[in-house]
Design a protein around this motif. Structure first.
Motif, short mmCIF file in Angstrom:
data_model
loop_
_atom_site.label_atom_id
_atom_site.label_comp_id
_atom_site.label_asym_id
_atom_site.label_seq_id
_atom_site.Cartn_x
_atom_site.Cartn_y
_atom_site.Cartn_z
N ASP A 11 76.67 35.88 3.38
CA ASP A 11 76.35 37.02 2.53
C ASP A 11 75.59 38.07 3.36
N ASN A 13 73.84 40.47 2.46
CA ASN A 13 72.56 40.83 1.88
C ASN A 13 71.52 39.72 2.03
N SER A 14 71.91 38.61 2.58
CA SER A 14 70.99 37.48 2.73
C SER A 14 70.17 37.64 4.01
N TYR A 17 71.73 36.01 7.10
CA TYR A 17 72.97 36.54 7.67
C TYR A 17 72.70 37.11 9.07
N ASN A 53 67.01 43.23 8.25
CA ASN A 53 66.66 42.37 7.11
C ASN A 53 65.99 41.07 7.58
#
Length: 345
Positions: A11, A13-14, A17, A53
């Motif tokens: 994913d 958005n994880s 990732y 992220n």
């Protein structure tokens, strides 16, 4: 469970990732941390990890899972990648001092404890550099970038206090911030070059004082206006110089022509020939027009304005040619011719 962890890793958005283009062997910031630029380096690293992220791996908000947790391997892989990015963004000496920490959070916390608090000598050095700075020959943009960098370092070392009162209505923080900005604006105007003296006076007469951003914008516009005016002046000067050179060349040609004509005239006037009849130099009695008559083209008399009185005074080419085709009489021959005409009459 395995399928669930695999879907989390894939994913985008994880936090687990990892993009295929990730390369932990490169530095995330343009200037590596060398022990003196911690504030700038920290800001750049936070922006880089936020884009990837991965901030949760340095601020401690994502705890390490147990070894039996399905996400343990994914967490460890991401943690090692963040550690690699941190080490590559520091000088070799500093990276060796944190190389054996197990987590990225521990490295980040150790650097924060060692370099986030600016000591008295460091703060003194910042203030001294700020007082010694001046615009000099640099542009407004370059000077503002340099002085604002120092302001940001001082703000990081001595941040504005935050009011913790519940329902505070005194606007203390807002007023304190405005006072700080006014002080920095005055300091910025003081360090400007003297060519901006007029603009500086206009800013100081404003009440209230403008913001630093508005002042910078107006100064940049004034600088560009001066540059355009300077280019126009240089262009006008070049055009004037070219016209002046052309005029001088034109006068030089006239001078040469005048000098040539004058030399020819002086040559004729300085000759040894002299007419005893008309008392003028340049010819003798046998070539004197007052004795032998004026040619029609010389315009002597009505309409001719008496342009030439005697022969070859001005040395005209036509006069020489006319003289070569004309048969001249002596005074004795002329008297003989007159007596002959009287007898025949």
């Amino acid at each position: 469970m395995a399928n669930s962890s695999q879907s989390v890793i894939q994913d985008v958005n994880s936090v687990y990732y990892i993009h295929p283009s990730e390369n932990p062997t490169v530095s995330l910031v343009s200037e590596k941390f060398n022990g003196d630029n911690y504030a700038d380096w920290k800001k750049g690293m936070i922006l880089a990890f936020s884009m990837k992220n991965k901030l949760v791996f340095i601020d401690g908000s994502l705890t390490k899972p147990d070894s039996g947790d399905p996400m343990f391997n994914a967490w460890e892989r991401c943690n090692n990648m963040v550690i690699s990015y941190l080490l590559r963004s520091m000088d070799n000496t500093l990276s060796k001092s944190v190389m054996f920490f197990a987590t990225a959070e521990e490295i980040w916390k150790d650097l924060e404890d060692r370099y986030s608090i600016i000591s008295g000598p460091q703060f003194y050095s910042l203030q001294q550099s700020l007082n010694q700075i001046s615009q000099g020959n640099t542009s407004v943009s370059e000077f503002f970038t340099k002085i604002k960098g120092m302001w940001d370092q001082i703000s990081a070392a001595r941040p504005i206090p935050v009011c913790t009162c519940n329902g505070c209505s005194c606007n203390l923080i807002k007023n304190f911030f405005k006072s700080q900005q006014d002080e920095r604006l005055i300091h910025f105007l003081m360090k400007l070059d003297n060519r901006y003296a007029a603009v500086r006076t206009n800013f100081l007469m404003m009440n209230p004082l403008p913001t630093i951003s508005a002042t910078y914008n107006l100064l940049v516009q004034d600088e560009r206006k001066k540059e355009v005016s300077e280019v126009y002046k240089q262009h006008s000067a070049m055009v004037f110089l070219a016209a002046d050179e052309k005029k001088m060349d034109h006068l030089g040609q006239h001078k040469q022509q005048f000098t040539g004509n004058t030399s020819r005239f002086l040559y004729r006037r300085n000759t040894t020939m002299y007419c005893d009849h008309c008392k003028m130099p340049g010819h003798t009695m046998d070539r004197c027009y007052k004795i032998h008559g004026y040619p029609p083209k010389y315009g002597y008399g009505k309409g001719g304005k008496n342009k030439r009185i005697a022969a070859v005074v001005y040395g005209d080419k036509d006069t020489d040619e006319e003289d070569q085709n004309t048969t001249h009489l002596t005074k004795a021959q002329y008297d003989q011719f007159v007596n002959f005409m009287k007898q025949n009459k």
